[in-house]
Design a protein around this motif. Structure first.
Motif, PDB file in Angstrom:
ATOM      1  N   ASN A   5       6.477  31.847 -31.975  1.00 47.48           N
ATOM      2  CA  ASN A   5       5.243  32.557 -32.365  1.00 47.48           C
ATOM      3  C   ASN A   5       4.306  32.767 -31.171  1.00 47.48           C
ATOM      4  O   ASN A   5       3.140  33.139 -31.364  1.00 47.48           O
ATOM      5  CB  ASN A   5       4.525  31.810 -33.502  1.00 47.48           C
ATOM      6  N   GLN A   6       4.824  32.545 -29.987  1.00 49.51           N
ATOM      7  CA  GLN A   6       4.117  32.813 -28.723  1.00 49.51           C
ATOM      8  C   GLN A   6       2.815  32.019 -28.572  1.00 49.51           C
ATOM      9  O   GLN A   6       1.893  32.465 -27.907  1.00 49.51           O
ATOM     10  CB  GLN A   6       3.850  34.306 -28.573  1.00 49.51           C
ATOM     11  N   THR A   7       2.784  30.844 -29.196  1.00 51.94           N
ATOM     12  CA  THR A   7       1.662  29.933 -28.911  1.00 51.94           C
ATOM     13  C   THR A   7       1.764  29.426 -27.483  1.00 51.94           C
ATOM     14  O   THR A   7       0.759  29.151 -26.825  1.00 51.94           O
ATOM     15  CB  THR A   7       1.681  28.741 -29.886  1.00 51.94           C
ATOM     16  N   VAL A   8       3.002  29.292 -27.000  1.00 52.93           N
ATOM     17  CA  VAL A   8       3.230  28.859 -25.611  1.00 52.93           C
ATOM     18  C   VAL A   8       4.094  29.895 -24.894  1.00 52.93           C
ATOM     19  O   VAL A   8       4.847  30.643 -25.528  1.00 52.93           O
ATOM     20  CB  VAL A   8       3.910  27.469 -25.547  1.00 52.93           C
ATOM     21  N   ILE A   9       3.946  29.924 -23.595  1.00 49.58           N
ATOM     22  CA  ILE A   9       4.741  30.823 -22.750  1.00 49.58           C
ATOM     23  C   ILE A   9       5.294  30.007 -21.566  1.00 49.58           C
ATOM     24  O   ILE A   9       4.915  28.854 -21.374  1.00 49.58           O
ATOM     25  CB  ILE A   9       3.903  31.994 -22.212  1.00 49.58           C
ATOM     26  N   ASN A  10       6.171  30.650 -20.816  1.00 43.17           N
ATOM     27  CA  ASN A  10       6.735  30.000 -19.621  1.00 43.17           C
ATOM     28  C   ASN A  10       7.368  28.651 -19.970  1.00 43.17           C
ATOM     29  O   ASN A  10       7.130  27.644 -19.302  1.00 43.17           O
ATOM     30  CB  ASN A  10       5.647  29.827 -18.548  1.00 43.17           C
ATOM     31  N   TYR A  11       8.176  28.652 -21.024  1.00 41.14           N
ATOM     32  CA  TYR A  11       8.824  27.437 -21.555  1.00 41.14           C
ATOM     33  C   TYR A  11      10.027  27.090 -20.667  1.00 41.14           C
ATOM     34  O   TYR A  11      10.976  27.865 -20.569  1.00 41.14           O
ATOM     35  CB  TYR A  11       9.271  27.734 -22.976  1.00 41.14           C
ATOM     36  N   GLN A  12       9.970  25.929 -20.020  1.00 38.22           N
ATOM     37  CA  GLN A  12      11.008  25.616 -19.039  1.00 38.22           C
ATOM     38  C   GLN A  12      11.529  24.184 -19.192  1.00 38.22           C
ATOM     39  O   GLN A  12      10.768  23.240 -19.401  1.00 38.22           O
ATOM     40  CB  GLN A  12      10.448  25.793 -17.621  1.00 38.22           C
ATOM     41  N   LEU A  13      12.839  24.064 -19.057  1.00 37.24           N
ATOM     42  CA  LEU A  13      13.501  22.760 -19.089  1.00 37.24           C
ATOM     43  C   LEU A  13      13.151  21.986 -17.811  1.00 37.24           C
ATOM     44  O   LEU A  13      13.238  22.530 -16.706  1.00 37.24           O
ATOM     45  CB  LEU A  13      15.008  22.972 -19.184  1.00 37.24           C
ATOM     46  N   VAL A  14      12.750  20.728 -17.985  1.00 41.67           N
ATOM     47  CA  VAL A  14      12.319  19.906 -16.836  1.00 41.67           C
ATOM     48  C   VAL A  14      13.314  18.783 -16.537  1.00 41.67           C
ATOM     49  O   VAL A  14      13.771  18.625 -15.401  1.00 41.67           O
ATOM     50  CB  VAL A  14      10.924  19.292 -17.091  1.00 41.67           C
ATOM     51  N   ALA A  15      13.646  17.976 -17.551  1.00 45.94           N
ATOM     52  CA  ALA A  15      14.455  16.780 -17.299  1.00 45.94           C
ATOM     53  C   ALA A  15      14.949  16.215 -18.628  1.00 45.94           C
ATOM     54  O   ALA A  15      14.544  16.662 -19.700  1.00 45.94           O
ATOM     55  CB  ALA A  15      13.625  15.729 -16.565  1.00 45.94           C
ATOM     56  N   HIS A  16      15.832  15.232 -18.537  1.00 47.66           N
ATOM     57  CA  HIS A  16      16.226  14.506 -19.742  1.00 47.66           C
ATOM     58  C   HIS A  16      16.499  13.047 -19.387  1.00 47.66           C
ATOM     59  O   HIS A  16      16.716  12.703 -18.222  1.00 47.66           O
ATOM     60  CB  HIS A  16      17.476  15.131 -20.386  1.00 47.66           C
ATOM     61  N   ASN A  17      16.441  12.206 -20.385  1.00 48.39           N
ATOM     62  CA  ASN A  17      17.067  10.879 -20.310  1.00 48.39           C
ATOM     63  C   ASN A  17      17.698  10.680 -21.693  1.00 48.39           C
ATOM     64  O   ASN A  17      18.251  11.644 -22.221  1.00 48.39           O
ATOM     65  CB  ASN A  17      16.085   9.772 -19.890  1.00 48.39           C
ATOM     66  N   ASP A  18      17.660   9.531 -22.256  1.00 44.86           N
ATOM     67  CA  ASP A  18      18.260   9.401 -23.581  1.00 44.86           C
ATOM     68  C   ASP A  18      17.533   8.363 -24.415  1.00 44.86           C
ATOM     69  O   ASP A  18      16.783   7.538 -23.894  1.00 44.86           O
ATOM     70  CB  ASP A  18      19.754   9.061 -23.491  1.00 44.86           C
ATOM     71  N   PHE A  19      17.733   8.457 -25.699  1.00 46.77           N
ATOM     72  CA  PHE A  19      17.230   7.446 -26.621  1.00 46.77           C
ATOM     73  C   PHE A  19      18.258   6.317 -26.719  1.00 46.77           C
ATOM     74  O   PHE A  19      19.477   6.550 -26.622  1.00 46.77           O
ATOM     75  CB  PHE A  19      17.013   8.040 -28.016  1.00 46.77           C
ATOM     76  N   ILE A  20      17.760   5.121 -26.917  1.00 48.42           N
ATOM     77  CA  ILE A  20      18.627   3.956 -27.078  1.00 48.42           C
ATOM     78  C   ILE A  20      18.088   3.119 -28.244  1.00 48.42           C
ATOM     79  O   ILE A  20      16.903   3.200 -28.577  1.00 48.42           O
ATOM     80  CB  ILE A  20      18.668   3.089 -25.802  1.00 48.42           C
ATOM     81  N   LEU A  21      18.955   2.343 -28.841  1.00 43.56           N
ATOM     82  CA  LEU A  21      18.547   1.441 -29.918  1.00 43.56           C
ATOM     83  C   LEU A  21      18.501   0.026 -29.347  1.00 43.56           C
ATOM     84  O   LEU A  21      19.510  -0.460 -28.825  1.00 43.56           O
ATOM     85  CB  LEU A  21      19.544   1.530 -31.075  1.00 43.56           C
ATOM     86  N   VAL A  22      17.324  -0.590 -29.407  1.00 44.07           N
ATOM     87  CA  VAL A  22      17.158  -1.931 -28.846  1.00 44.07           C
ATOM     88  C   VAL A  22      16.823  -2.921 -29.953  1.00 44.07           C
ATOM     89  O   VAL A  22      16.319  -2.547 -31.019  1.00 44.07           O
ATOM     90  CB  VAL A  22      16.051  -1.959 -27.763  1.00 44.07           C
ATOM     91  N   GLY A  23      17.101  -4.192 -29.682  1.00 43.67           N
ATOM     92  CA  GLY A  23      16.822  -5.222 -30.676  1.00 43.67           C
ATOM     93  C   GLY A  23      16.897  -6.603 -30.056  1.00 43.67           C
ATOM     94  O   GLY A  23      17.138  -6.752 -28.845  1.00 43.67           O
ATOM     95  N   PRO A  24      16.717  -7.629 -30.857  1.00 42.35           N
ATOM     96  CA  PRO A  24      16.694  -9.003 -30.338  1.00 42.35           C
ATOM     97  C   PRO A  24      18.087  -9.416 -29.863  1.00 42.35           C
ATOM     98  O   PRO A  24      19.101  -8.974 -30.409  1.00 42.35           O
ATOM     99  CB  PRO A  24      16.249  -9.826 -31.547  1.00 42.35           C
ATOM    100  N   PRO A  25      18.166 -10.283 -28.848  1.00 41.17           N
ATOM    101  CA  PRO A  25      19.478 -10.738 -28.356  1.00 41.17           C
ATOM    102  C   PRO A  25      20.330 -11.375 -29.453  1.00 41.17           C
ATOM    103  O   PRO A  25      21.563 -11.318 -29.404  1.00 41.17           O
ATOM    104  CB  PRO A  25      19.105 -11.756 -27.275  1.00 41.17           C
ATOM    105  N   SER A  26      19.703 -11.974 -30.462  1.00 43.12           N
ATOM    106  CA  SER A  26      20.484 -12.604 -31.547  1.00 43.12           C
ATOM    107  C   SER A  26      21.155 -11.570 -32.446  1.00 43.12           C
ATOM    108  O   SER A  26      22.117 -11.886 -33.157  1.00 43.12           O
ATOM    109  CB  SER A  26      19.562 -13.490 -32.402  1.00 43.12           C
ATOM    110  N   ASP A  27      20.649 -10.343 -32.451  1.00 41.32           N
ATOM    111  CA  ASP A  27      21.243  -9.205 -33.168  1.00 41.32           C
ATOM    112  C   ASP A  27      21.671  -9.545 -34.602  1.00 41.32           C
ATOM    113  O   ASP A  27      22.871  -9.506 -34.937  1.00 41.32           O
ATOM    114  CB  ASP A  27      22.454  -8.695 -32.368  1.00 41.32           C
ATOM    115  N   PRO A  28      20.717  -9.851 -35.470  1.00 42.38           N
ATOM    116  CA  PRO A  28      21.084 -10.267 -36.838  1.00 42.38           C
ATOM    117  C   PRO A  28      21.827  -9.189 -37.631  1.00 42.38           C
ATOM    118  O   PRO A  28      22.586  -9.536 -38.551  1.00 42.38           O
ATOM    119  CB  PRO A  28      19.722 -10.583 -37.480  1.00 42.38           C
ATOM    120  N   ALA A  29      21.634  -7.924 -37.302  1.00 40.91           N
ATOM    121  CA  ALA A  29      22.345  -6.859 -38.044  1.00 40.91           C
ATOM    122  C   ALA A  29      23.729  -6.580 -37.471  1.00 40.91           C
ATOM    123  O   ALA A  29      24.469  -5.762 -38.027  1.00 40.91           O
ATOM    124  CB  ALA A  29      21.509  -5.583 -38.031  1.00 40.91           C
ATOM    125  N   LYS A  30      24.064  -7.251 -36.364  1.00 41.15           N
ATOM    126  CA  LYS A  30      25.389  -7.111 -35.738  1.00 41.15           C
ATOM    127  C   LYS A  30      25.713  -5.646 -35.382  1.00 41.15           C
ATOM    128  O   LYS A  30      26.775  -5.115 -35.733  1.00 41.15           O
ATOM    129  CB  LYS A  30      26.490  -7.663 -36.649  1.00 41.15           C
TER     130      LYS A  30
END
Length: 301
Positions: free
Chosen positions: A114-139
């Motif tokens: 809807n042209q609210t923004v212009i000059n839309y450009q890809l910059v970078a990426h990394n990734d999502f990760i799932l973290v939790g306690p070392p005991s990992d009760p949900a395995k």
């Protein structure tokens, strides 16, 4: 004879004086060189710009490196508003920011279309990760997909901390629950922090729970957390950042020149190198991967 000796001595004195003068001329200290004055940054007529961005770019420390360099090169002064991507995009929709740096491509598309923004450009990426306690009760450690892990967390009723702030991370988390066909909201084990990524990680660590996070913020705060990476490496968990100008044709008060300068800066080769190098010295690995000029569909191949 006496007069000749006197004239000879006079000649010796004159010659010695000449040599002394010549010697002094050769050994004279070189004239001090005038130092070249340091290049001064430009002085834009409207020097203030507002950047609305996700908390991860600030909590990871990336903006602490990039913005001083931008200000030094351009003379602009950046006021950073670090909120969830949903709030940052809403600021753009109301013309309350000049430039946006966010990480929710599916939500950003609406503003591009809807042209609210212009000059839309890809910059970078990394990734999502799932973290939790070392005991990992949900395995869940080592599970191949986040959806599989989310089901295990729900079945074991293990504590899960959501950002609950409509951020890019929150949007990704909600899409994973939906794919898992689970509605966690209201469950006793599911809690919302309503905070940015850094604070949410702290709450998760204190409560011994699980959460979804971007890798950069986790690594930047890892030393203060009792959380391990348990699920990672899934292509669908790529975390992709774009920069975009708020359209000055829709919002005349937007700082058009300043926003364009920041947009251009983020995809410039020197800046891309800084993004790729960020974190290597401290964490032994890059926190972001520069992507200017690439196609989003080619990432992760």
């Amino acid at each position: 004879m006496k007069q000749s000796l006197k004239r000879f001595r006079s000649l010796l004195v004159t010659t010695a004086t000449m040599f002394a003068l010549v010697g002094c001329g050769n050994s004279a200290a070189p004239a001090p060189q005038q130092s070249t004055p340091a290049a001064q940054p430009p002085t834009p007529s409207n020097p203030n710009i507002i950047l609305a961005t996700t908390t991860s770019t600030q909590d990871s420390g990336l903006l602490d490196v990039l913005i001083p360099e931008f200000e030094k090169k351009t003379g602009y002064h950046v006021k950073t508003v670090a909120v969830g991507t949903g709030q940052a995009l809403a600021m753009g929709e109301k013309g309350e920011a000049d430039v946006l740096l966010t990480h929710a491509p599916s939500s950003e598309k609406k503003l591009v279309d809807n042209q609210t923004v212009i000059n839309y450009q890809l910059v970078a990426h990394n990734d999502f990760i799932l973290v939790g306690p070392p005991s990992d009760p949900a395995k869940i450690k080592g599970m191949k997909t986040a959806v599989e892990a989310f089901k295990a967390i729900a079945n074991s009723k293990s504590t899960f901390i959501s950002r609950g702030d409509n951020s890019g991370t929150d949007k990704m988390e909600k899409s994973l629950w939906k794919t898992a066909n689970i509605q966690p909201k209201g469950a006793s084990w599911y809690q919302e922090s309503g905070q940015g990524m850094g604070q949410t990680l702290n709450v998760t660590s204190d409560k011994g729970g699980y959460t979804l996070t971007d890798r950069a913020t986790y690594l930047a705060q890892k030393k203060n957390l009792n959380l391990d990476i348990l699920v990672e490496g899934e292509k669908s968990l790529l975390n992709i950042y774009h920069v975009m100008q708020v359209n000055p044709d829709k919002f005349p008060k937007v700082n058009k020149e300043g926003a364009k300068a920041f947009d251009d800066f983020m995809v410039a080769p020197d800046t891309q190198k800084m993004i790729g190098d960020f974190g290597k010295d401290k964490f032994g690995q890059a926190l972001f991967f520069p992507d200017a000029g690439k196609k989003m569909e080619d990432l992760g191949k």
